[in-house]
Design an enzyme around this catalytic site. Structure first.
Site, mmCIF file in Angstrom:
data_model
loop_
_atom_site.group_PDB
_atom_site.id
_atom_site.type_symbol
_atom_site.label_atom_id
_atom_site.label_comp_id
_atom_site.label_asym_id
_atom_site.label_seq_id
_atom_site.Cartn_x
_atom_site.Cartn_y
_atom_site.Cartn_z
ATOM 1 N NE ARG A 1 -45.829 -14.783 29.856
ATOM 2 C CZ ARG A 1 -47.266 -14.631 29.638
ATOM 3 N NH1 ARG A 1 -47.935 -13.610 29.991
ATOM 4 N NH2 ARG A 1 -47.651 -15.763 28.761
ATOM 5 C CG HIS B 1 -49.992 -11.485 36.442
ATOM 6 N ND1 HIS B 1 -50.069 -12.882 36.408
ATOM 7 C CD2 HIS B 1 -49.829 -11.054 34.945
ATOM 8 C CE1 HIS B 1 -49.850 -13.241 35.330
ATOM 9 N NE2 HIS B 1 -49.697 -12.211 34.517
ATOM 10 C CG HIS C 1 -53.975 -12.425 33.471
ATOM 11 N ND1 HIS C 1 -53.597 -11.185 33.434
ATOM 12 C CD2 HIS C 1 -52.873 -13.010 32.715
ATOM 13 C CE1 HIS C 1 -52.466 -11.005 32.919
ATOM 14 N NE2 HIS C 1 -52.002 -12.084 32.863
ATOM 15 C CG ASP D 1 -49.024 -15.613 32.695
ATOM 16 O OD1 ASP D 1 -50.026 -14.484 32.440
ATOM 17 O OD2 ASP D 1 -48.064 -15.330 33.062
HETATM 18 C C1 SIN Z 1 -48.553 -10.617 31.696
HETATM 19 O O1 SIN Z 1 -49.726 -10.483 31.638
HETATM 20 O O2 SIN Z 1 -48.044 -11.434 31.737
HETATM 21 C C2 SIN Z 1 -47.509 -9.169 31.615
HETATM 22 C C3 SIN Z 1 -47.668 -8.487 32.954
HETATM 23 C C4 SIN Z 1 -46.891 -7.352 32.567
HETATM 24 O O3 SIN Z 1 -46.548 -6.822 31.811
HETATM 25 O O4 SIN Z 1 -46.652 -6.505 33.916
#
Ligand code: SIN
Length: 282
Positions: A272, A257, A103, A105
């Site tokens: 994050r 990612h 995905h 974000d």
């Molecule tokens: C996310 O999808 O923003 C998190 C990615 C992660 O935890 O590595």
């Protein structure tokens, strides 16, 4: 990387994307020159990595604000006292992780997020890596015929089926909340022109994209499935192994990612911050 780098050392991770940035302490003052060099590396590599950083939440926020206003995530549990920092957490007794599908974000937002800065607080001994894929490289490798067909198409993105009342949220527990706020649907170009680099990139993803605007599901899904299979080819990807204090800062308009869920019985705790973007040109 064009232009000379005087203040940082940039080490590419794969030919497709990703670079480790050495020689910088983000807790200290990042000068204009250094910031410009980091910014150029971010544009060139799509995701940049820093190691061994020791940031307080305020310092994490301070670095993020250099890039733009913070885009507050409505669904993730925030860090106590810091509503702008989202927790990406998995406890030893939990089975489901956050972000396990490819995905980008906030693609469900009308103005999607520009970048995300993920800081590792606690990571498993082994496992919990994050995969990244370049949507610029994936787009470039399409045939001219398919590129022509995608030109001008729009896709509908949504948060409802993931974070909404009807979403499959049970195993997330208190980590994901506010299902009543999952009202965002947004139309975006299937191929965007990146506002910073001017490059074209695929902008559909398996987690949040519902379908091609104006096409039936039967027409839309095979095309999306083809693009998804293509975009996750190994040669468009890189993989990041975390250590406590590592940071990944990725460009949501140029990359995908995926967080691997291969560390049963161990804790993984990340902070994050998501940086606001600008409206996409249609
Ligand atoms: C996310 O999808 O923003 C998190 C990615 C992660 O935890 O590595």
């Amino acid at each position: 990387m064009s232009g000379s780098r005087q203040t940082i050392d940039v080490r590419p991770v794969t030919d497709a994307l990703g670079a480790e940035i050495l020689g910088i302490d983000l807790a200290a003052e990042v000068g204009e020159r250094q910031f410009a060099e980091i910014s150029a590396a971010y544009d060139e590599f799509g995701v940049i990595f820093f190691r061994d950083q020791r940031l307080s939440p305020e310092q994490h926020l301070g670095f993020a604000r250099r890039w733009g206003p913070i885009n507050i995530n409505r669904f993730f549990q925030p860090v106590a006292g810091y509503p702008e920092i989202a927790e990406v957490r998995k406890e030893p007794d939990q089975t489901r992780n956050i972000g396990s599908l490819w995905h980008t974000d906030h693609s469900y937002d009308v103005v999607p997020a520009m970048g995300s800065i993920l800081y590792a607080r606690e990571v498993p001994e082994v496992g919990g890596d994050t995969l990244f894929a370049s949507m610029v490289k994936a787009y470039d490798a399409l045939s001219d015929g398919l590129k022509r067909m995608l030109e001008g198409l729009k896709a509908l993105h949504s948060s409802r089926h993931v974070f909404g009342q009807a979403g499959d949220r049970d195993e997330y527990g208190e980590r994901i909340g506010n299902p009543e706020l999952a009202t965002q649907d947004a139309l975006h170009p299937v191929v965007l022109r990146h506002p910073r680099t001017g490059l074209k990139a695929l902008y559909v993803n398996p987690n949040f994209t519902l379908g091609i605007d104006g096409w039936s599901r039967a027409e839309s899904q095979p095309l999306l499935d083809h693009l998804y299979r293509h975009a996750q080819r190994p040669e468009f990807t890189c993989r990041f192994r975390w250590r406590p204090g590592s940071i990944a800062f990725w460009d949501n308009l140029a990359t995908w990612h995926l967080a691997l869920n291969d560390y049963p019985g161990q804790r993984r705790l990340m902070h994050r911050i998501t940086v606001e973007g600008a409206p996409l040109a249609m």
